[in-house]
Design a protein around this motif. Structure first.
Motif, PDB file in Angstrom:
ATOM      1  N   SER A 178      34.228  35.379  31.650  1.00  0.00           N
ATOM      2  CA  SER A 178      33.165  36.248  31.143  1.00  0.00           C
ATOM      3  C   SER A 178      33.602  37.704  31.079  1.00  0.00           C
ATOM      4  N   SER A 179      34.674  38.050  31.814  1.00  0.00           N
ATOM      5  CA  SER A 179      35.187  39.422  31.786  1.00  0.00           C
ATOM      6  C   SER A 179      36.258  39.626  30.714  1.00  0.00           C
ATOM      7  N   LEU A 180      36.631  38.526  30.032  1.00  0.00           N
ATOM      8  CA  LEU A 180      37.631  38.604  28.967  1.00  0.00           C
ATOM      9  C   LEU A 180      36.942  38.820  27.625  1.00  0.00           C
ATOM     10  N   ALA A 225      28.488  34.929  36.053  1.00  0.00           N
ATOM     11  CA  ALA A 225      29.106  35.588  34.892  1.00  0.00           C
ATOM     12  C   ALA A 225      28.895  37.094  35.021  1.00  0.00           C
ATOM     13  N   TYR A 226      29.641  37.690  35.963  1.00  0.00           N
ATOM     14  CA  TYR A 226      29.413  39.110  36.267  1.00  0.00           C
ATOM     15  C   TYR A 226      29.743  40.013  35.092  1.00  0.00           C
ATOM     16  N   GLY A 227      30.519  39.505  34.117  1.00  0.00           N
ATOM     17  CA  GLY A 227      30.890  40.317  32.956  1.00  0.00           C
ATOM     18  C   GLY A 227      29.828  40.363  31.876  1.00  0.00           C
ATOM     19  N   ASP A 263      36.168  29.498  36.734  1.00  0.00           N
ATOM     20  CA  ASP A 263      36.788  29.626  35.417  1.00  0.00           C
ATOM     21  C   ASP A 263      35.918  30.448  34.478  1.00  0.00           C
ATOM     22  N   LYS A 264      34.635  30.093  34.418  1.00  0.00           N
ATOM     23  CA  LYS A 264      33.727  30.758  33.477  1.00  0.00           C
ATOM     24  C   LYS A 264      33.395  32.176  33.926  1.00  0.00           C
TER      25      LYS A 264
END
Length: 533
Positions: A266-268, A127-129, A261-262
Protein backbone atom coordinates in the motif's frame (compact mmCIF):
# COMPACT_ATOMS: atom_id res chain seq x y z
CA UNK A 1 -42.93 -35.95 -1.32
CA UNK A 2 -42.67 -32.73 0.68
CA UNK A 3 -39.50 -30.62 0.89
CA UNK A 4 -38.48 -32.16 4.23
CA UNK A 5 -38.49 -35.70 2.81
CA UNK A 6 -36.77 -34.57 -0.39
CA UNK A 7 -33.95 -33.09 1.66
CA UNK A 8 -33.77 -36.09 3.98
CA UNK A 9 -33.43 -38.60 1.13
CA UNK A 10 -31.31 -36.50 -1.23
CA UNK A 11 -28.33 -38.42 -2.71
CA UNK A 12 -26.12 -35.37 -2.43
CA UNK A 13 -26.52 -35.42 1.37
CA UNK A 14 -25.25 -38.97 1.90
CA UNK A 15 -21.98 -39.61 3.72
CA UNK A 16 -18.71 -39.98 1.80
CA UNK A 17 -15.63 -42.08 2.48
CA UNK A 18 -12.14 -40.58 2.74
CA UNK A 19 -11.36 -41.54 -0.86
CA UNK A 20 -14.61 -40.05 -2.12
CA UNK A 21 -13.99 -36.91 -0.08
CA UNK A 22 -10.51 -36.54 -1.62
CA UNK A 23 -11.87 -36.86 -5.16
CA UNK A 24 -14.59 -34.33 -4.33
CA UNK A 25 -11.98 -31.83 -3.07
CA UNK A 26 -9.87 -32.21 -6.21
CA UNK A 27 -12.78 -31.94 -8.66
CA UNK A 28 -14.51 -29.05 -6.90
CA UNK A 29 -11.19 -27.24 -6.47
CA UNK A 30 -10.48 -27.58 -10.19
CA UNK A 31 -13.91 -26.27 -11.12
CA UNK A 32 -13.60 -23.47 -8.56
CA UNK A 33 -10.29 -22.45 -10.14
CA UNK A 34 -12.08 -22.06 -13.47
CA UNK A 35 -14.78 -19.94 -11.84
CA UNK A 36 -12.13 -17.97 -9.96
CA UNK A 37 -10.23 -17.38 -13.17
CA UNK A 38 -13.39 -16.04 -14.79
CA UNK A 39 -13.78 -13.67 -11.85
CA UNK A 40 -10.17 -12.44 -12.06
CA UNK A 41 -10.38 -11.98 -15.84
CA UNK A 42 -13.51 -9.87 -15.46
CA UNK A 43 -11.94 -7.80 -12.66
CA UNK A 44 -8.79 -7.27 -14.74
CA UNK A 45 -10.85 -6.44 -17.83
CA UNK A 46 -13.30 -4.03 -16.19
CA UNK A 47 -11.19 -2.41 -13.47
CA UNK A 48 -7.51 -3.29 -14.10
CA UNK A 49 -4.72 -2.69 -11.57
CA UNK A 50 -6.01 0.66 -10.31
CA UNK A 51 -6.44 2.58 -7.07
CA UNK A 52 -10.12 1.59 -6.78
CA UNK A 53 -9.18 -2.10 -7.18
CA UNK A 54 -6.63 -1.66 -4.38
CA UNK A 55 -9.30 -0.05 -2.20
CA UNK A 56 -11.77 -2.88 -2.79
CA UNK A 57 -9.21 -5.62 -2.08
CA UNK A 58 -8.22 -3.99 1.23
CA UNK A 59 -11.88 -3.42 2.14
CA UNK A 60 -12.57 -7.12 1.57
CA UNK A 61 -9.40 -8.21 3.34
CA UNK A 62 -10.23 -6.50 6.64
CA UNK A 63 -13.50 -8.33 7.49
CA UNK A 64 -12.19 -11.53 5.88
CA UNK A 65 -9.08 -11.32 8.05
CA UNK A 66 -10.61 -10.31 11.39
CA UNK A 67 -13.74 -12.42 11.15
CA UNK A 68 -12.06 -15.18 9.12
CA UNK A 69 -9.72 -16.01 11.99
CA UNK A 70 -12.73 -17.08 14.01
CA UNK A 71 -14.15 -19.06 11.07
CA UNK A 72 -11.07 -21.26 10.70
CA UNK A 73 -10.91 -21.98 14.42
CA UNK A 74 -14.61 -22.74 14.70
CA UNK A 75 -14.50 -25.21 11.84
CA UNK A 76 -11.49 -27.00 13.33
CA UNK A 77 -12.83 -27.19 16.90
CA UNK A 78 -16.49 -27.97 16.30
CA UNK A 79 -15.69 -31.27 14.55
CA UNK A 80 -14.02 -33.14 17.48
CA UNK A 81 -16.25 -31.51 20.11
CA UNK A 82 -19.50 -32.39 18.33
CA UNK A 83 -18.28 -35.90 17.44
CA UNK A 84 -17.31 -36.63 21.05
CA UNK A 85 -20.61 -35.37 22.44
CA UNK A 86 -22.66 -37.08 19.75
CA UNK A 87 -21.40 -40.50 20.89
CA UNK A 88 -22.72 -39.85 24.37
CA UNK A 89 -26.02 -38.08 23.60
CA UNK A 90 -26.91 -36.86 20.07
CA UNK A 91 -29.74 -34.62 21.31
CA UNK A 92 -27.56 -32.86 23.90
CA UNK A 93 -24.76 -32.56 21.35
CA UNK A 94 -27.09 -30.64 19.05
CA UNK A 95 -28.23 -28.40 21.90
CA UNK A 96 -24.61 -27.59 22.76
CA UNK A 97 -23.88 -26.77 19.12
CA UNK A 98 -26.98 -24.58 19.01
CA UNK A 99 -25.82 -22.66 22.08
CA UNK A 100 -22.31 -22.16 20.65
CA UNK A 101 -23.86 -20.96 17.38
CA UNK A 102 -26.10 -18.44 19.15
CA UNK A 103 -23.25 -17.07 21.31
CA UNK A 104 -21.04 -16.84 18.21
CA UNK A 105 -23.71 -14.85 16.36
CA UNK A 106 -24.00 -12.37 19.24
CA UNK A 107 -20.22 -11.95 19.41
CA UNK A 108 -19.96 -11.45 15.64
CA UNK A 109 -22.75 -8.87 15.67
CA UNK A 110 -20.96 -6.83 18.34
CA UNK A 111 -17.66 -7.04 16.45
CA UNK A 112 -19.33 -6.17 13.14
CA UNK A 113 -20.94 -3.06 14.66
CA UNK A 114 -17.54 -1.88 15.95
CA UNK A 115 -16.02 -2.41 12.50
CA UNK A 116 -18.90 -0.55 10.87
CA UNK A 117 -18.48 2.47 13.16
CA UNK A 118 -14.67 2.66 12.89
CA UNK A 119 -13.79 1.31 9.41
CA UNK A 120 -10.94 3.77 8.80
CA UNK A 121 -9.10 2.55 11.90
CA UNK A 122 -9.11 -1.06 10.70
CA UNK A 123 -8.16 -0.14 7.13
CA UNK A 124 -5.22 1.99 8.26
CA UNK A 125 -4.10 -0.89 10.47
CA UNK A 126 -3.48 -3.10 7.41
CA UNK A 127 -2.87 -0.42 4.75
CA UNK A 128 -1.08 2.47 6.42
CA UNK A 129 -0.25 3.98 3.01
CA UNK A 130 -3.92 4.60 2.19
CA UNK A 131 -4.85 8.28 2.07
CA UNK A 132 -7.38 10.50 0.36
CA UNK A 133 -9.58 8.82 -2.26
CA UNK A 134 -8.14 5.34 -1.72
CA UNK A 135 -8.96 5.51 1.99
CA UNK A 136 -12.46 6.93 1.35
CA UNK A 137 -13.21 4.23 -1.22
CA UNK A 138 -11.97 1.47 1.10
CA UNK A 139 -14.18 2.79 3.94
CA UNK A 140 -17.19 2.85 1.61
CA UNK A 141 -16.65 -0.71 0.38
CA UNK A 142 -15.84 -2.14 3.79
CA UNK A 143 -19.15 -1.11 5.37
CA UNK A 144 -20.92 -3.36 2.86
CA UNK A 145 -18.38 -6.18 2.94
CA UNK A 146 -18.69 -6.63 6.71
CA UNK A 147 -21.81 -8.65 5.87
CA UNK A 148 -19.64 -10.86 3.64
CA UNK A 149 -17.24 -11.51 6.55
CA UNK A 150 -20.08 -12.14 9.02
CA UNK A 151 -21.67 -14.85 6.87
CA UNK A 152 -18.28 -16.41 6.07
CA UNK A 153 -17.61 -17.11 9.76
CA UNK A 154 -20.96 -18.84 10.13
CA UNK A 155 -20.37 -20.76 6.90
CA UNK A 156 -17.13 -22.10 8.41
CA UNK A 157 -19.03 -23.21 11.51
CA UNK A 158 -21.76 -24.93 9.50
CA UNK A 159 -19.26 -26.58 7.14
CA UNK A 160 -17.53 -28.07 10.18
CA UNK A 161 -20.81 -29.70 11.20
CA UNK A 162 -21.23 -31.22 7.73
CA UNK A 163 -17.68 -32.59 7.83
CA UNK A 164 -18.31 -34.03 11.31
CA UNK A 165 -21.22 -35.91 9.72
CA UNK A 166 -18.79 -37.05 6.96
CA UNK A 167 -20.66 -35.00 4.39
CA UNK A 168 -18.36 -33.23 1.94
CA UNK A 169 -20.23 -33.17 -1.36
CA UNK A 170 -23.12 -30.86 -0.43
CA UNK A 171 -21.10 -27.95 1.07
CA UNK A 172 -18.47 -28.25 -1.68
CA UNK A 173 -21.12 -28.15 -4.41
CA UNK A 174 -22.83 -25.18 -2.80
CA UNK A 175 -19.49 -23.40 -2.56
CA UNK A 176 -18.95 -23.87 -6.29
CA UNK A 177 -22.45 -22.62 -7.14
CA UNK A 178 -22.13 -19.65 -4.79
CA UNK A 179 -18.70 -18.79 -6.15
CA UNK A 180 -20.15 -18.56 -9.66
CA UNK A 181 -22.45 -15.76 -8.49
CA UNK A 182 -19.46 -13.41 -8.31
CA UNK A 183 -18.43 -13.51 -12.00
CA UNK A 184 -22.10 -13.50 -13.00
CA UNK A 185 -22.64 -10.32 -10.98
CA UNK A 186 -19.56 -8.72 -12.51
CA UNK A 187 -20.63 -9.63 -16.04
CA UNK A 188 -24.24 -8.52 -15.83
CA UNK A 189 -24.00 -5.60 -13.38
CA UNK A 190 -20.64 -3.94 -14.07
CA UNK A 191 -22.17 -1.53 -16.57
CA UNK A 192 -24.86 -0.01 -14.27
CA UNK A 193 -23.02 -0.50 -10.94
CA UNK A 194 -19.32 -0.31 -11.80
CA UNK A 195 -17.07 -1.88 -9.17
CA UNK A 196 -20.09 -2.14 -6.85
CA UNK A 197 -21.08 -5.16 -8.95
CA UNK A 198 -18.17 -6.93 -7.24
CA UNK A 199 -19.66 -6.08 -3.85
CA UNK A 200 -23.05 -7.46 -4.90
CA UNK A 201 -21.40 -10.69 -6.07
CA UNK A 202 -19.49 -11.24 -2.83
CA UNK A 203 -22.60 -10.61 -0.72
CA UNK A 204 -24.70 -12.92 -2.90
CA UNK A 205 -22.08 -15.66 -2.59
CA UNK A 206 -21.75 -15.57 1.20
CA UNK A 207 -25.47 -15.20 1.96
CA UNK A 208 -26.46 -17.95 -0.51
CA UNK A 209 -23.94 -20.33 1.01
CA UNK A 210 -24.98 -19.60 4.60
CA UNK A 211 -28.71 -19.99 4.11
CA UNK A 212 -28.35 -23.11 1.94
CA UNK A 213 -26.21 -24.81 4.58
CA UNK A 214 -28.36 -23.62 7.48
CA UNK A 215 -31.70 -24.74 6.03
CA UNK A 216 -30.58 -28.33 5.40
CA UNK A 217 -29.08 -28.66 8.88
CA UNK A 218 -32.31 -27.30 10.30
CA UNK A 219 -34.57 -29.64 8.30
CA UNK A 220 -32.44 -32.79 8.03
CA UNK A 221 -30.34 -32.81 11.22
CA UNK A 222 -32.71 -30.91 13.56
CA UNK A 223 -30.10 -28.31 14.46
CA UNK A 224 -31.00 -24.82 15.78
CA UNK A 225 -34.48 -25.83 16.94
CA UNK A 226 -33.82 -26.01 20.69
CA UNK A 227 -31.46 -23.46 22.26
CA UNK A 228 -32.01 -23.90 26.06
CA UNK A 229 -30.28 -20.60 26.74
CA UNK A 230 -31.41 -20.76 30.37
CA UNK A 231 -29.29 -23.88 30.86
CA UNK A 232 -25.97 -23.17 29.16
CA UNK A 233 -23.09 -25.50 30.06
CA UNK A 234 -20.58 -22.75 30.82
CA UNK A 235 -17.68 -25.05 31.85
CA UNK A 236 -17.99 -26.78 28.47
CA UNK A 237 -18.16 -23.38 26.79
CA UNK A 238 -14.92 -22.37 28.50
CA UNK A 239 -13.32 -25.63 27.38
CA UNK A 240 -14.50 -24.92 23.84
CA UNK A 241 -12.99 -21.44 24.03
CA UNK A 242 -9.70 -22.80 25.39
CA UNK A 243 -9.41 -25.08 22.36
CA UNK A 244 -10.48 -22.33 19.98
CA UNK A 245 -7.97 -19.63 20.99
CA UNK A 246 -4.70 -21.38 20.01
CA UNK A 247 -6.18 -22.47 16.67
CA UNK A 248 -7.26 -18.89 16.01
CA UNK A 249 -3.68 -17.81 16.77
CA UNK A 250 -2.29 -20.36 14.29
CA UNK A 251 -4.82 -19.32 11.65
CA UNK A 252 -3.94 -15.71 12.32
CA UNK A 253 -0.29 -16.29 11.44
CA UNK A 254 -1.13 -17.24 7.86
CA UNK A 255 -3.44 -14.25 7.56
CA UNK A 256 -0.73 -11.95 8.88
CA UNK A 257 1.53 -13.10 6.06
CA UNK A 258 -1.01 -11.90 3.50
CA UNK A 259 -1.72 -8.70 5.40
CA UNK A 260 1.97 -7.82 5.64
CA UNK A 261 2.30 -8.15 1.86
CA UNK A 262 -0.64 -5.83 1.22
CA UNK A 263 0.34 -3.40 3.98
CA UNK A 264 3.79 -2.83 2.54
CA UNK A 265 2.38 -2.80 -1.01
CA UNK A 266 0.00 0.00 0.00
CA UNK A 267 3.04 2.28 0.38
CA UNK A 268 4.22 1.53 -3.18
CA UNK A 269 2.84 2.80 -6.48
CA UNK A 270 -0.92 2.65 -7.02
CA UNK A 271 -1.94 -0.75 -8.36
CA UNK A 272 0.75 -2.68 -6.44
CA UNK A 273 -1.81 -4.45 -4.28
CA UNK A 274 -3.74 -5.51 -7.35
CA UNK A 275 -0.51 -6.72 -9.01
CA UNK A 276 0.25 -8.93 -6.00
CA UNK A 277 -3.34 -10.16 -5.97
CA UNK A 278 -3.16 -11.25 -9.62
CA UNK A 279 0.25 -12.85 -9.07
CA UNK A 280 -1.03 -14.80 -6.07
CA UNK A 281 -3.95 -16.11 -8.11
CA UNK A 282 -1.44 -17.59 -10.57
CA UNK A 283 1.04 -19.26 -8.24
CA UNK A 284 -1.74 -20.57 -5.97
CA UNK A 285 -3.19 -22.62 -8.85
CA UNK A 286 -0.86 -25.65 -8.37
CA UNK A 287 -1.08 -25.33 -4.59
CA UNK A 288 -4.88 -25.54 -4.74
CA UNK A 289 -5.03 -28.27 -7.37
CA UNK A 290 -2.32 -30.62 -6.09
CA UNK A 291 -0.74 -29.65 -2.77
CA UNK A 292 -3.87 -28.92 -0.76
CA UNK A 293 -5.83 -32.08 -1.77
CA UNK A 294 -2.80 -34.26 -1.02
CA UNK A 295 -2.27 -32.65 2.40
CA UNK A 296 -5.97 -32.93 3.29
CA UNK A 297 -6.13 -36.56 2.11
CA UNK A 298 -3.05 -37.75 3.98
CA UNK A 299 -3.83 -35.98 7.27
CA UNK A 300 -6.36 -38.57 8.58
CA UNK A 301 -3.81 -41.34 7.85
CA UNK A 302 -1.13 -39.39 9.73
CA UNK A 303 -3.49 -39.02 12.71
CA UNK A 304 -4.41 -42.71 12.69
CA UNK A 305 -0.78 -43.89 12.48
CA UNK A 306 0.27 -41.45 15.23
CA UNK A 307 -2.51 -42.72 17.52
CA UNK A 308 -1.50 -46.34 16.85
CA UNK A 309 2.20 -45.41 17.33
CA UNK A 310 2.92 -47.12 14.02
CA UNK A 311 6.16 -45.23 13.42
CA UNK A 312 7.33 -47.45 10.56
CA UNK A 313 4.07 -46.93 8.68
CA UNK A 314 4.13 -43.20 9.49
CA UNK A 315 7.69 -42.80 8.19
CA UNK A 316 6.84 -44.58 4.93
CA UNK A 317 3.65 -42.56 4.42
CA UNK A 318 5.52 -39.33 5.13
CA UNK A 319 8.33 -40.30 2.73
CA UNK A 320 5.85 -41.10 -0.06
CA UNK A 321 3.90 -37.88 0.47
CA UNK A 322 6.98 -35.65 0.47
CA UNK A 323 8.54 -37.47 -2.50
CA UNK A 324 5.35 -37.05 -4.50
CA UNK A 325 5.23 -33.37 -3.55
CA UNK A 326 8.84 -32.96 -4.72
CA UNK A 327 8.02 -34.77 -7.96
CA UNK A 328 5.08 -32.45 -8.71
CA UNK A 329 5.91 -29.05 -7.32
CA UNK A 330 9.58 -28.48 -8.20
CA UNK A 331 9.13 -28.80 -12.00
CA UNK A 332 5.93 -26.75 -11.80
CA UNK A 333 7.78 -23.97 -9.98
CA UNK A 334 10.49 -23.94 -12.70
CA UNK A 335 7.86 -23.75 -15.45
CA UNK A 336 6.08 -20.91 -13.63
CA UNK A 337 9.38 -19.02 -13.35
CA UNK A 338 10.43 -19.43 -16.99
CA UNK A 339 6.98 -19.00 -18.54
CA UNK A 340 5.49 -16.46 -16.13
CA UNK A 341 4.93 -13.79 -18.81
CA UNK A 342 3.00 -16.03 -21.24
CA UNK A 343 0.93 -17.40 -18.35
CA UNK A 344 -0.04 -13.95 -17.05
CA UNK A 345 -0.63 -12.63 -20.56
CA UNK A 346 -3.01 -15.47 -21.42
CA UNK A 347 -4.85 -15.28 -18.11
CA UNK A 348 -5.20 -11.55 -17.57
CA UNK A 349 -4.03 -9.30 -20.41
CA UNK A 350 -7.46 -8.16 -21.55
CA UNK A 351 -9.22 -4.79 -21.44
CA UNK A 352 -7.81 -2.52 -18.73
CA UNK A 353 -5.01 -4.97 -17.86
CA UNK A 354 -2.11 -3.73 -20.01
CA UNK A 355 1.17 -5.18 -21.26
CA UNK A 356 3.11 -3.26 -18.62
CA UNK A 357 0.84 -4.80 -15.95
CA UNK A 358 1.72 -8.22 -17.40
CA UNK A 359 5.46 -7.58 -17.05
CA UNK A 360 5.22 -6.49 -13.40
CA UNK A 361 2.77 -9.27 -12.48
CA UNK A 362 4.91 -11.91 -14.24
CA UNK A 363 7.96 -10.82 -12.26
CA UNK A 364 5.98 -11.20 -9.01
CA UNK A 365 4.80 -14.67 -10.14
CA UNK A 366 8.44 -15.69 -10.75
CA UNK A 367 9.46 -14.53 -7.29
CA UNK A 368 6.53 -16.28 -5.58
CA UNK A 369 7.28 -19.48 -7.53
CA UNK A 370 10.75 -19.70 -6.00
CA UNK A 371 8.98 -20.76 -2.79
CA UNK A 372 6.27 -22.88 -4.36
CA UNK A 373 7.60 -26.24 -3.17
CA UNK A 374 8.31 -24.90 0.33
CA UNK A 375 4.76 -23.59 0.67
CA UNK A 376 3.38 -26.99 -0.41
CA UNK A 377 5.70 -29.01 1.83
CA UNK A 378 5.07 -26.80 4.87
CA UNK A 379 1.38 -27.74 4.81
CA UNK A 380 2.26 -31.43 5.16
CA UNK A 381 4.88 -30.70 7.85
CA UNK A 382 2.41 -28.65 9.92
CA UNK A 383 -0.14 -31.44 9.74
CA UNK A 384 2.50 -33.88 10.95
CA UNK A 385 2.83 -31.87 14.16
CA UNK A 386 -0.95 -31.64 14.49
CA UNK A 387 -1.30 -35.42 14.11
CA UNK A 388 0.82 -35.78 17.27
CA UNK A 389 -1.40 -33.15 18.99
CA UNK A 390 1.42 -30.61 19.00
CA UNK A 391 0.05 -27.20 18.02
CA UNK A 392 2.55 -25.08 19.94
CA UNK A 393 5.60 -25.88 17.81
CA UNK A 394 3.94 -24.83 14.52
CA UNK A 395 2.72 -21.66 16.25
CA UNK A 396 6.21 -20.68 17.43
CA UNK A 397 7.73 -21.45 14.03
CA UNK A 398 5.00 -19.51 12.25
CA UNK A 399 5.87 -16.43 14.31
CA UNK A 400 9.51 -16.72 13.21
CA UNK A 401 8.46 -17.15 9.56
CA UNK A 402 6.25 -14.05 9.68
CA UNK A 403 9.08 -12.03 11.26
CA UNK A 404 11.38 -13.06 8.40
CA UNK A 405 8.66 -12.14 5.91
CA UNK A 406 8.19 -8.68 7.45
CA UNK A 407 11.93 -7.92 7.40
CA UNK A 408 12.19 -9.18 3.82
CA UNK A 409 9.20 -7.08 2.74
CA UNK A 410 10.62 -3.89 4.18
CA UNK A 411 14.01 -4.40 2.55
CA UNK A 412 13.20 -6.03 -0.79
CA UNK A 413 10.12 -3.93 -1.62
CA UNK A 414 12.37 -0.85 -1.77
CA UNK A 415 14.65 -2.61 -4.24
CA UNK A 416 12.28 -4.69 -6.39
CA UNK A 417 8.87 -3.16 -5.70
CA UNK A 418 5.95 -5.61 -5.67
CA UNK A 419 8.28 -8.37 -6.87
CA UNK A 420 10.38 -7.85 -3.75
CA UNK A 421 7.36 -8.57 -1.57
CA UNK A 422 6.81 -11.81 -3.48
CA UNK A 423 10.48 -12.76 -3.08
CA UNK A 424 10.28 -12.11 0.67
CA UNK A 425 7.34 -14.53 0.90
CA UNK A 426 9.35 -17.19 -0.96
CA UNK A 427 12.39 -16.69 1.31
CA UNK A 428 10.24 -16.90 4.45
CA UNK A 429 8.50 -20.07 3.23
CA UNK A 430 11.81 -21.74 2.34
CA UNK A 431 13.27 -20.83 5.73
CA UNK A 432 10.13 -22.26 7.30
CA UNK A 433 10.66 -25.54 5.44
CA UNK A 434 14.07 -26.03 7.07
CA UNK A 435 12.75 -24.96 10.47
CA UNK A 436 9.82 -27.40 10.32
CA UNK A 437 12.06 -30.26 9.15
CA UNK A 438 14.60 -29.57 11.90
CA UNK A 439 11.92 -29.35 14.61
CA UNK A 440 10.23 -32.52 13.38
CA UNK A 441 13.51 -34.40 13.57
CA UNK A 442 14.39 -32.94 16.98
CA UNK A 443 10.99 -33.92 18.40
CA UNK A 444 11.54 -37.47 17.09
CA UNK A 445 7.89 -37.84 16.20
CA UNK A 446 8.64 -39.87 13.06
CA UNK A 447 11.00 -42.51 14.36
CA UNK A 448 12.85 -44.32 11.63
CA UNK A 449 12.48 -41.54 9.05
CA UNK A 450 15.66 -40.99 7.02
CA UNK A 451 16.04 -37.56 5.45
CA UNK A 452 18.89 -38.49 3.10
CA UNK A 453 16.66 -40.35 0.56
CA UNK A 454 14.39 -37.29 0.41
CA UNK A 455 17.41 -35.02 -0.12
CA UNK A 456 18.70 -37.26 -2.94
CA UNK A 457 15.24 -37.27 -4.51
CA UNK A 458 15.16 -33.49 -4.36
CA UNK A 459 18.57 -33.17 -6.04
CA UNK A 460 17.48 -35.52 -8.85
CA UNK A 461 14.27 -33.59 -9.50
CA UNK A 462 16.02 -30.21 -9.36
CA UNK A 463 18.57 -31.38 -11.97
CA UNK A 464 15.82 -32.66 -14.27
CA UNK A 465 13.73 -29.52 -13.70
CA UNK A 466 16.64 -27.28 -14.70
CA UNK A 467 16.74 -29.07 -18.06
CA UNK A 468 12.95 -28.62 -18.32
CA UNK A 469 13.50 -24.93 -17.58
CA UNK A 470 15.91 -24.53 -20.49
CA UNK A 471 13.47 -26.41 -22.72
CA UNK A 472 10.71 -24.02 -21.59
CA UNK A 473 12.84 -21.00 -22.51
CA UNK A 474 13.53 -22.44 -25.97
CA UNK A 475 9.77 -22.91 -26.53
CA UNK A 476 8.84 -19.48 -25.18
CA UNK A 477 8.90 -17.72 -28.62
CA UNK A 478 6.15 -20.14 -29.72
CA UNK A 479 3.96 -18.56 -27.03
CA UNK A 480 4.27 -15.02 -28.35
CA UNK A 481 1.11 -12.96 -27.99
CA UNK A 482 -1.72 -14.00 -30.29
CA UNK A 483 -4.85 -11.91 -30.85
CA UNK A 484 -6.89 -15.11 -30.51
CA UNK A 485 -7.36 -16.29 -26.92
CA UNK A 486 -8.21 -19.88 -27.93
CA UNK A 487 -5.07 -20.18 -30.07
CA UNK A 488 -2.95 -18.90 -27.16
CA UNK A 489 -4.46 -21.47 -24.79
CA UNK A 490 -3.99 -24.32 -27.29
CA UNK A 491 -0.36 -23.35 -27.87
CA UNK A 492 0.32 -23.23 -24.14
CA UNK A 493 -1.37 -26.63 -23.65
CA UNK A 494 0.85 -28.12 -26.38
CA UNK A 495 3.96 -26.72 -24.73
CA UNK A 496 2.91 -28.20 -21.37
CA UNK A 497 2.32 -31.59 -23.03
CA UNK A 498 5.77 -31.48 -24.60
CA UNK A 499 7.42 -30.53 -21.31
CA UNK A 500 5.54 -33.33 -19.52
CA UNK A 501 6.53 -35.80 -22.24
CA UNK A 502 10.16 -34.87 -21.63
CA UNK A 503 9.94 -34.79 -17.81
CA UNK A 504 8.36 -38.18 -17.10
CA UNK A 505 10.86 -40.34 -19.09
CA UNK A 506 13.77 -38.41 -17.56
CA UNK A 507 12.52 -39.15 -14.04
CA UNK A 508 12.30 -42.82 -15.02
CA UNK A 509 15.88 -42.82 -16.31
CA UNK A 510 17.08 -41.13 -13.10
CA UNK A 511 15.09 -43.71 -11.07
CA UNK A 512 13.10 -41.07 -9.22
CA UNK A 513 11.15 -42.43 -6.26
CA UNK A 514 8.41 -39.92 -7.05
CA UNK A 515 8.07 -41.39 -10.54
CA UNK A 516 7.40 -44.89 -9.18
CA UNK A 517 4.85 -43.52 -6.71
CA UNK A 518 3.15 -41.66 -9.55
CA UNK A 519 3.01 -44.77 -11.79
CA UNK A 520 1.82 -46.95 -8.91
CA UNK A 521 -1.06 -44.60 -8.08
CA UNK A 522 -1.94 -44.22 -11.75
CA UNK A 523 -2.13 -48.02 -12.20
CA UNK A 524 -4.22 -48.31 -9.04
CA UNK A 525 -6.62 -45.65 -10.34
CA UNK A 526 -6.98 -47.38 -13.72
CA UNK A 527 -7.49 -50.77 -12.11
CA UNK A 528 -10.14 -49.46 -9.75
CA UNK A 529 -12.14 -47.15 -11.99
CA UNK A 530 -11.47 -48.14 -15.58
CA UNK A 531 -11.52 -51.90 -15.31
CA UNK A 532 -14.01 -52.08 -12.48
CA UNK A 533 -17.00 -54.17 -13.55
Amino acid sequence: MNIFNKIRHSRILRKQSVTEATLIIIIITFLSKIVGYAREVLVANYFGATAQTDAFLIAMLVPAMILGLIAGGLQAVIIPIYTERKKKDPAQARIFVNQVFFITVLFLLALSIIMFIFPAFFIKAVAYGFKGDRLSLAVYFMRFLIIFGFFNVLVGFLTGLYHAEKQFLYPATLGLIGNSLIPLSLFFLHSPLGINSWTVGELAFSSFLFFSLFIVLFLRRNFFRVLQLNNVDWPSMRHFGALLLPIIAISGISVINRVVDKTVASSLAAGSIAILNFAQKVYLIPLGLFAMPLAVAVYPTFSSLATEKNYKGYAETFKQSMSFMIYLMIPISVIFITLSQPIVRILFQHGAFTGSDTVVTAFAVSMYSLGLFALAANDILRRSFFSFQDTKTPLYLSIIIVAINIIGNLILSRILGAGGIALATAIAATTGLFLYAYALRKKQYIKGLRYMPLLKEGIKIIAISIFIGFLSISLKPYLNASPNFIISVVRFALVLLLLTAAYIPLTYLFKSYGYFIFISRLKSFIKRFVYKK
